[in-house]
Design a protein around this motif. Structure first.
Motif, PDB file in Angstrom:
ATOM      1  N   LEU A  66     -22.085  -7.256  24.619  1.00 37.64           N
ATOM      2  CA  LEU A  66     -21.537  -6.516  25.754  1.00 37.64           C
ATOM      3  C   LEU A  66     -22.536  -5.501  26.292  1.00 37.64           C
ATOM      4  N   GLU A 105     -20.903  -8.376  18.769  1.00 35.71           N
ATOM      5  CA  GLU A 105     -20.162  -8.260  20.020  1.00 35.71           C
ATOM      6  C   GLU A 105     -20.575  -7.017  20.804  1.00 35.71           C
ATOM      7  N   MET A 164     -16.604  -9.838  28.841  1.00 38.57           N
ATOM      8  CA  MET A 164     -15.572  -9.795  27.820  1.00 38.57           C
ATOM      9  C   MET A 164     -14.757 -11.084  27.778  1.00 38.57           C
ATOM     10  N   TYR A 199      -8.011  -6.893  22.410  1.00 38.62           N
ATOM     11  CA  TYR A 199      -9.412  -7.009  22.795  1.00 38.62           C
ATOM     12  C   TYR A 199      -9.626  -6.549  24.233  1.00 38.62           C
ATOM     13  N   GLU A 200      -8.689  -6.860  25.125  1.00 37.36           N
ATOM     14  CA  GLU A 200      -8.839  -6.504  26.531  1.00 37.36           C
ATOM     15  C   GLU A 200      -8.864  -4.994  26.753  1.00 37.36           C
ATOM     16  N   TRP A 230     -13.982  -1.712  24.757  1.00 41.37           N
ATOM     17  CA  TRP A 230     -15.171  -1.470  25.578  1.00 41.37           C
ATOM     18  C   TRP A 230     -14.894  -0.489  26.719  1.00 41.37           C
ATOM     19  N   LYS A 238     -12.665 -12.138  18.525  1.00 39.32           N
ATOM     20  CA  LYS A 238     -11.564 -11.404  19.145  1.00 39.32           C
ATOM     21  C   LYS A 238     -10.532 -10.994  18.091  1.00 39.32           C
TER      22      LYS A 238
END
Length: 520
Positions: free
Chosen positions: A473, A469, A479, A498-499, A502, A487
């Motif tokens: 990304l 992942e 995403m 998850y949101e 990153w 996730k």
């Protein structure tokens, strides 16, 4: 821009032998730290004639200052690519260049006789502060040098073997050195310390010349992520220290690490006293036991490297723990019934039990260090940056804090039981508590660590999903396109929705607006 010190190989492929050799030089420098851990308390109580409470206070203050210094080393190391100095030498190698000469000067100051008490306190503080820079690099590099778990397991094994060689070379050669220079005069310890100080400094410089690290790129430009932070400067150091604890995998790992480090520190601190005052053996037995245990330890580490790669680290941690429990139980029995065993048999049994203990400890340490190399990958999915230095600094800090507390408690217990400085025998109450500290307390910590290890879900399959992942990304993936299984794994390992991952959080930058709160 990144200079010729950075890696020229695929992160998923094999790490070149020269780079592995360069890394091995760093833990090999532990010949100096082993000298301090093994003999400093004995040296100051016996030759400098400090009280045991004053010595433990001095060691505790020095270690606490070192603990405060480590987050600064980690924070500085992660962000050195913002400077011409860091881009010239590398963000990890530059730290070695700064810390190595300082470490040698202050290390030697510990073994000089005739200094006033305040000078010993000052030198001890500066030694631990400079040593923190070296340990920060040592912790950071295994995760940074490769993303291949097999290669990481090998590098972790190299770290163990090189560190053990450092400790064993000191212990085995010390047997001969004590014979040549004597064991009853302070200058013998000074000469031995000087020898290992020179050796340790030389190997650190060789490591500086040969080790490789990640080049400057978007992931290693950590300064970019906190460039607009209102919590700038020193406040940002402590914000990054505290916020790293929000990563779930790291919190669970810390439980394992603290138990492992604390029980090993207690054993190391009290080992000489256990041999001399409980088993009534001479100082050479300390060196002989460590040396013989190391010979078997090399084979043990090779086995644990293979087993850790197969079992994902958690199960090898527990297997090593079970062996430690058995070894400490044997040591307890030997301590209780030592009077009915001849000195020759006592020495033999001590070495045999120490070999068993080394078997267990090598497994626990290998598993713990391996799991630590996986944590920065989880942190990268959270922050989008590589912060190995940050986690190395935190590890060193917590290690020093718990070791300092352990040292202080040991000093208080020995003083409370009537420990006599410079004596060849000790009161019965002191002997009993030395035995308890050396055997019973470590067993309790090993059991606690085994319980905590069951909370970490870092399997090989889950780790591969995290890496995949990160790569997706990093290559511009959206995403929103994440699959449900990936996730769920990321949320389980990170403790964040998850949101929020990153970089969509304030883990690095306190001023960054965060999305919904992190999951528990």
């Amino acid at each position: 821009m990144s200079g010729n010190n950075t890696m020229s190989y695929d992160l998923q492929g094999k790490v070149p032998l020269l780079a592995k050799f360069g890394f091995a030089m760093i833990p090999l420098s532990w010949v100096m730290q082993t000298m301090v851990i093994t003999w400093q308390m004995f040296y100051f109580t016996t030759f400098v004639k400090m009280s045991v409470m004053l010595v433990t206070l001095m060691l505790t203050v020095g270690k606490v200052v070192g603990a405060i210094a480590t987050p600064f080393w980690g924070y500085l190391s992660d962000r050195l690519y913002r400077t011409a100095f860091g881009r010239r030498f590398g963000r990890r190698r530059a730290v070695l260049l700064l810390a190595t000469p300082l470490n040698f000067v202050f290390y030697m100051g510990l073994w000089v006789m005739g200094l006033p008490t305040w000078a010993y306190f000052a030198v001890n503080i500066l030694y631990w502060a400079s040593w923190a820079g070296i340990t920060t690099v040592q912790y950071a590099l295994p995760a940074e040098m490769t993303e291949n778990t097999t290669q990481r397991a090998q590098i972790v094994g190299i770290n163990q073997i090189a560190g053990a060689i450092g400790g064993t070379a000191l212990s085995m050669l010390n047997i001969w050195l004590f014979t040549v220079w004597g064991k009853d005069d302070w200058d013998s310890y000074f000469k031995i310390a000087l020898l290992w100080g020179i050796v340790g400094t030389v190997v650190l410089f060789i490591g500086f010349l040969t080790v490789q690290e990640r080049p400057y790129d978007e992931s290693t430009d950590v300064a970019e992520a906190d460039s607009d932070s209102k919590a700038a400067g020193f406040l940002s150091v402590f914000w990054n220290f505290i916020s790293a604890m929000r990563v779930k995998s790291y919190r669970v790992y810390l439980g394992m690490y603290i138990c492992e480090q604390t029980f090993r520190a207690i054993r190391g601190t009290i080992n000489t006293y256990f041999v001399m005052f409980v088993l009534l053996l001479d100082p050479q037995t300390v060196s002989l036991g460590t040396g013989v245990g190391f010979i078997f330890g090399m084979a043990f580490v090779a086995m644990w490297i293979w087993l850790t790669a197969k079992l994902d680290g958690m199960r090898t941690f527990r297997l090593g723990g079970y062996a430690c429990i058995l070894a400490f139980a044997c040591m307890l029995g030997l301590g209780i019934f030592h009077a009915s065993v001849s000195s020759g048999l006592r020495a033999t049994l001590f070495v045999v039990f120490l070999i068993l203990m080394n078997f267990g400890i090598s497994g626990v340490v290998n598993a713990t260090q391996f799991v630590f190399t996986l944590v920065p990958d989880v942190d990268e999915i959270v922050t989008s940056k590589r912060r190995e230095g940050q986690y190395a600094g935190i590890n060193s800090t917590l290690d020093v804090i718990f070791t300092a507390v352990e040292t202080l408690i040991i000093g208080m217990v020995l003083s409370w039981t009537g420990f006599v400085e410079g004596a060849t025998t000790q009161p019965a109450a002191t002997v009993d508590w030395i035995m308890i500290l050396y055997t019973v307390v470590p067993v309790v910590l090993v059991i606690l660590g085994n319980i905590v290890s069951r909370l970490l879900k870092m399997t090989s399959a889950n780790h591969k999903k995290v890496l995949a992942e990160v790569t997706r990304l990093r290559n511009g993936g959206d995403m929103k396109d994440v699959d449900d299984e990936t996730k769920a794994v990321i949320e389980e390992l990170s403790g964040f929705k998850y949101e929020q991952c990153w970089g969509h959080n304030n883990v690095i930058n306190a001023a960054h607006k965060e999305k919904e709160g992190a999951t528990a």
